[in-house]
Write an enzyme that holds these catalytic residues in place. Structure first.
Site, PDB file in Angstrom:
ATOM      1  N   GLU A 311       0.821  -1.214   0.000  1.00 50.87           N
ATOM      2  CA  GLU A 311       0.000   0.000   0.000  1.00 50.87           C
ATOM      3  C   GLU A 311       0.856   1.266   0.000  1.00 50.87           C
ATOM      4  O   GLU A 311       0.630   2.197   0.770  1.00 50.87           O
ATOM      5  CB  GLU A 311      -0.974  -0.010   1.176  1.00 50.87           C
ATOM      6  CG  GLU A 311      -1.952  -1.187   1.107  1.00 50.87           C
ATOM      7  CD  GLU A 311      -3.092  -1.157   2.102  1.00 50.87           C
ATOM      8  OE1 GLU A 311      -2.898  -0.645   3.210  1.00 50.87           O
ATOM      9  OE2 GLU A 311      -4.180  -1.657   1.759  1.00 50.87           O
ATOM     10  N   LYS A 379      -2.467 -12.019   7.925  1.00 51.20           N
ATOM     11  CA  LYS A 379      -3.873 -11.757   8.270  1.00 51.20           C
ATOM     12  C   LYS A 379      -4.676 -13.042   8.155  1.00 51.20           C
ATOM     13  O   LYS A 379      -4.355 -13.904   7.329  1.00 51.20           O
ATOM     14  CB  LYS A 379      -4.458 -10.700   7.344  1.00 51.20           C
ATOM     15  CG  LYS A 379      -3.915  -9.302   7.604  1.00 51.20           C
ATOM     16  CD  LYS A 379      -4.664  -8.238   6.813  1.00 51.20           C
ATOM     17  CE  LYS A 379      -4.045  -6.868   7.084  1.00 51.20           C
ATOM     18  NZ  LYS A 379      -4.743  -5.760   6.414  1.00 51.20           N
ATOM     19  N   ASP A 384      -8.567  -9.022   3.372  1.00 54.75           N
ATOM     20  CA  ASP A 384      -8.355  -7.968   4.365  1.00 54.75           C
ATOM     21  C   ASP A 384      -9.465  -7.915   5.413  1.00 54.75           C
ATOM     22  O   ASP A 384     -10.309  -7.022   5.347  1.00 54.75           O
ATOM     23  CB  ASP A 384      -8.258  -6.611   3.638  1.00 54.75           C
ATOM     24  CG  ASP A 384      -7.736  -5.510   4.538  1.00 54.75           C
ATOM     25  OD1 ASP A 384      -7.257  -5.825   5.641  1.00 54.75           O
ATOM     26  OD2 ASP A 384      -7.812  -4.336   4.143  1.00 54.75           O
ATOM     27  N   GLU A 412     -13.075  -2.445  11.540  1.00 54.64           N
ATOM     28  CA  GLU A 412     -12.966  -1.657  10.309  1.00 54.64           C
ATOM     29  C   GLU A 412     -14.053  -2.027   9.307  1.00 54.64           C
ATOM     30  O   GLU A 412     -14.640  -1.166   8.670  1.00 54.64           O
ATOM     31  CB  GLU A 412     -11.575  -1.886   9.676  1.00 54.64           C
ATOM     32  CG  GLU A 412     -11.447  -1.237   8.313  1.00 54.64           C
ATOM     33  CD  GLU A 412     -10.086  -1.465   7.660  1.00 54.64           C
ATOM     34  OE1 GLU A 412      -9.208  -2.075   8.272  1.00 54.64           O
ATOM     35  OE2 GLU A 412      -9.927  -1.009   6.516  1.00 54.64           O
ATOM     36  N   TRP A 563      -9.370  -1.908  -5.790  1.00 51.37           N
ATOM     37  CA  TRP A 563      -9.949  -1.112  -4.704  1.00 51.37           C
ATOM     38  C   TRP A 563     -11.428  -0.834  -4.978  1.00 51.37           C
ATOM     39  O   TRP A 563     -12.039  -0.013  -4.298  1.00 51.37           O
ATOM     40  CB  TRP A 563      -9.151   0.200  -4.508  1.00 51.37           C
ATOM     41  CG  TRP A 563      -7.834  -0.044  -3.812  1.00 51.37           C
ATOM     42  CD1 TRP A 563      -7.393  -1.225  -3.310  1.00 51.37           C
ATOM     43  CD2 TRP A 563      -6.797   0.904  -3.525  1.00 51.37           C
ATOM     44  NE1 TRP A 563      -6.139  -1.088  -2.742  1.00 51.37           N
ATOM     45  CE2 TRP A 563      -5.746   0.221  -2.857  1.00 51.37           C
ATOM     46  CE3 TRP A 563      -6.632   2.267  -3.769  1.00 51.37           C
ATOM     47  CZ2 TRP A 563      -4.571   0.836  -2.435  1.00 51.37           C
ATOM     48  CZ3 TRP A 563      -5.463   2.896  -3.349  1.00 51.37           C
ATOM     49  CH2 TRP A 563      -4.439   2.187  -2.692  1.00 51.37           C
TER      50      TRP A 563
HETATM   51  C1  GCV Z   1      -2.869   0.130   8.457  1.00 49.34           C
HETATM   52  C2  GCV Z   1      -6.261  -2.181   5.168  1.00 49.34           C
HETATM   53  C3  GCV Z   1      -6.724  -0.992   5.957  1.00 49.34           C
HETATM   54  C4  GCV Z   1      -5.571  -0.010   6.190  1.00 49.34           C
HETATM   55  C5  GCV Z   1      -4.456  -0.765   6.902  1.00 49.34           C
HETATM   56  C6  GCV Z   1      -4.038  -1.953   6.037  1.00 49.34           C
HETATM   57  C7  GCV Z   1      -2.968  -2.788   6.701  1.00 49.34           C
HETATM   58  O1  GCV Z   1      -5.930  -1.812   3.884  1.00 49.34           O
HETATM   59  O2  GCV Z   1      -7.785  -0.376   5.303  1.00 49.34           O
HETATM   60  O3  GCV Z   1      -6.051   1.051   6.963  1.00 49.34           O
HETATM   61  O4  GCV Z   1      -3.357   0.074   7.142  1.00 49.34           O
HETATM   62  O5  GCV Z   1      -5.155  -2.768   5.803  1.00 49.34           O
HETATM   63  O6  GCV Z   1      -3.349  -3.758   7.341  1.00 49.34           O
HETATM   64  O7  GCV Z   1      -1.803  -2.479   6.587  1.00 49.34           O
END
Ligand code: GCV
Length: 720
Positions: A311, A379, A384, A412, A563
């Site tokens: 990212e 993860k 995500d 989130e 996205w």
């Molecule tokens: C901390 C997702 C979230 C981001 C987060 C990212 C990650 O994309 O939306 O806010 O960034 O995961 O886990 O690094």
């Protein structure tokens, strides 16, 4: 005289008024979490006082454990637990294996096996007298024993006459990841600003730091990454390191070590080095010197967490190097001090490749190339933190590299702090999933907790949902997710139900007419959220600007395709879902057999993941004999009805809960109920433009127009 009577009458009526409205008396702000230590029923107090009369130890290093126990004892029983100098009948004997008293009980061997965090709580006879013993190899283990005993006192009524508990944590490192920025904001945080008052540190210490450490210790959490993985290089500046040191000092007595997220290009950003190439000698030297500086300030510093080449963040690939090159350079710098590197596997690039398969493709070739103090942080699912994902195929694929699961505690993608969603079932679903790494039973838990890889470092991480809100987590029930993560990090064999049961009793009360319905609501809440948001394997249908509401139609010119929701749902006139079979993106091929075959076939793929792995015709007949379209409709509707049932449950238990928390939850359930309808209408009306089929007549009709839903632009402040 008449005035006096009048006055007495007034006092009487007022007292009666207060007694009739128990909530009025006990308005609670949630700040005490599950450590409320409310007075116990008198029968329980009698039982306790019959079993424990005084406390004895011959060590000074267990002071924190002693003061926690004595203060809780006072609150729970109304009496002091006196510190005795000599053994009496029914003494509570407390100490580590260094204690002469504990040694004389013959527990040394057993304690050794349990390790420094493990403990024993045992009713024992010694010198002809019956005692209760709390013992561990390490100081912190004694504190864990105290919290365990206190939990038993409050949740196990009547108090058992004999106790024999032996526990040791299943993961070595049990850690919270704070996505807290240095400007006080929290990425994906929904409980106010950061708990860390960076501007006041190191001089001024908020009393909440100690409370935070206590709460974590009560669960067995023993590590905290203080800053966001999207890390600012500034955190490694000496001014910040001094602040980190101040926090570490507060946390240490509670067994919490601090860790930091680091930015890979820190050498360039902080010291102007022309490169941050991990194979460059000067860069390596820079990190070595930085590690030395950190350990001089914080001798028990835990190590680094790194998000690299993900990212937009810098990483070793910027210099043509691999993730292993990057991680190993940091690992070498930390090694002399026993520090570790938690290297995140959350990587995906824009392009034609299926995002779900990218981390596996990038990390599998690096298996065996990492230093022994590196652990890959993966993860739970391949995308995500969606409401439901299959497990990441990296679990059970890497054979020579330790892997730690990363869960999200902060919601989130699950209604932020507005929705009541108890996450233990989500965590358990992942941990109990079979990877088939070495035959049946190779669950994610067993491939990560050291059972199947005995020599590996073991760890588990949760992205914290903690902020400076008085109740820490925003929603009263979001506290349960912090609690559940901590309890599972200690013992992933606990059931979601056991954990919910404990949490409700400790956080609210023990009355069964309260505990049972609330537990049922909690246990169904995750499935309800999946149902009203993204059932049957749908994922990432979120709006562009936030991850709160639905926008399956979202189209932003020039945006990265991965996205946008259409990348994931792929709805068209024929059907819906992402074809990840061997005829599609082939991501199923990353799972071990028989999972890959099971997922690959439409009729064996679990229906709860069917649209994750398949593009399914609208008229496809599912196991219940209904078409896919009808199932989609009924499941969305079920989710809405489930939230309505939560409202009914909550309204009915009003007499058992204080006004403040009752009202907070009640009003958030109203929001959740409206949001569930929003999700249902948005998704069904939008997908209906492709299916061209009717919404079955026996479910609630849409109450929104699709065009109106498309106009919603959320004022995010409202949701924060
Ligand atoms: C901390 C997702 C979230 C981001 C987060 C990212 C990650 O994309 O939306 O806010 O960034 O995961 O886990 O690094």
């Amino acid at each position: 005289m008449r005035d006096l009577n009048k006055y007495k009458m007034k006092v009487f009526l007022y007292t009666l008024f207060l007694l009739l409205i128990p909530g009025f008396l006990s308005a609670e702000d949630g700040s005490q979490l599950w450590l409320r230590y409310q007075p116990l029923p008198s029968e329980q107090v009698k039982n306790l006082q019959a079993g424990i009369t005084s406390l004895i130890t011959d060590e000074s290093n267990v002071n924190v454990a002693i003061s926690e126990l004595r203060s809780a004892w006072k609150q729970l029983t109304g009496a002091e637990l006196t510190l005795a100098c000599s053994l009496q009948e029914h003494s509570l004997i407390m100490g580590t294996s260094k204690s002469k008293l504990i040694q004389s009980l013959g527990l040394k061997r057993e304690l050794q096996v349990l390790g420094k965090d493990g403990f024993i709580i045992r009713t024992m006879k010694y010198k002809g007298k019956k005692h209760m013993v709390l013992a561990s190899q390490g100081d912190c283990g004694v504190l864990y024993a105290v919290f365990n005993l206190l939990r038993t006192m409050q949740t196990n009524i009547p108090f058992p006459p004999v106790l024999d508990v032996k526990e040791a944590p299943l993961y070595k490192i049990r850690i919270l990841n704070h996505w807290d920025n240095l400007d006080g904001t929290v990425e994906r945080g929904y409980a106010g600003h950061s708990l860390w008052q960076w501007d006041d540190l190191p001089g001024k210490l908020s009393p909440r730091y100690k409370e935070y450490a206590r709460a974590n210790a009560s669960l067995g959490i023993n590590g905290s990454v203080l800053n966001n993985v999207n890390a600012s290089p500034e955190i490694l500046n000496v001014a910040y390191l001094l602040k980190v040191k101040a926090l570490a000092n507060v946390f240490r007595p509670y067994g919490i070590r601090v860790y930091l997220s680091v930015n890979f290009s820190s050498p360039t950003a902080l010291s102007g080095l022309p490169t941050s190439d991990p194979l460059n000698k000067e860069v390596q030297q820079w990190w070595k010197a930085k590690a030395k500086e950190i350990y001089a300030l914080i001798p028990d510093f835990g190590g680094f967490l790194v998000k690299a080449n993900s990212e937009g963040l810098p990483g070793p690939q910027d210099f043509g190097r691999t993730h292993a090159d990057g991680a190993n350079m940091l690992a070498d710098a930390l090694k002399p001090y026993h520090g570790i590197v938690m290297w995140r596997a959350f990587v995906y690039k824009s392009g034609m490749d299926d995002r779900a398969g990218q981390a596996y493709k990038e990390f599998l070739p690096l298996d065996g190339k990492f230093r022994s103090n590196v652990i890959l942080q993966v993860k739970n699912g391949p995308i995500d933190f969606q409401p439901r994902e299959p497990i990441s195929p990296l679990f059970g694929a890497l054979k020579q590299t330790p892997v730690m699961p990363e869960f999200q505690i902060t919601q989130e993608y699950l209604g932020e702090s507005n929705h009541l969603v108890y996450l233990a079932p989500l965590y358990k679903e992942c941990l109990d999933s079979d990877t088939y790494y070495s035959g049946k039973g190779s669950t994610v838990a067993r491939v990560t907790d050291g059972t199947l890889f005995p020599n590996f470092l073991t760890a588990i991480a949760g992205v914290a949902n903690i902020g400076e809100d008085t109740n820490w987590c925003g929603h009263s029930f979001a506290q349960a997710n912090w609690y559940a993560f901590g309890r599972l990090a200690w013992n992933h064999r606990l059931t979601s139900e056991q954990i919910a049961d404990e949490w409700i009793k400790l956080t609210f009360n023990n009355q069964k007419d309260f505990v049972n319905p609330v537990k049922e609501m909690m246990l169904t809440s995750r499935e309800a959220a999946v149902n009203y948001m993204m059932p049957l394997g749908l994922h990432h249908l979120f709006a562009w600007g936030h991850h709160y509401g639905p926008e399956p139609w979202c189209a932003v010119e020039g945006a990265r395709p991965d996205w946008l929701p259409s990348y994931y749902h792929k709805a068209d006139s024929l059907g819906i879902g992402f074809d990840r079979t061997m005829n599609g993106s082939s991501a199923v091929g990353q799972y071990n057999s028989p999972l890959r075959e099971e997922y690959n076939e439409l009729n064996t793929c679990p229906e709860q993941l069917i649209l994750w792995f398949h593009h399914v015709p609208w008229s496809y007949e599912m196991k219940n004999g209904r078409t896919l379209w009808f199932n989609l409709c009924y499941t969305y509707d079920k989710g809405v009805q489930q939230v309505r049932s939560f409202q009914k449950i909550w309204d009915r238990i009003e007499p058992y809960v204080d006004v403040q928390r009752f009202q907070q939850v009640q009003s958030r359930l109203k929001i959740q109920s409206k949001d569930a309808v929003w999700w249902k209408d948005a998704c069904l009306l939008y997908f209906q433009t492709y299916s061209r089929l009717t919404i079955p007549y026996d479910i609630e009709r849409p109450v929104n127009e699709l065009d109106d839903l498309k106009k919603i632009k959320l004022n995010l402040k409202h949701h924060n």
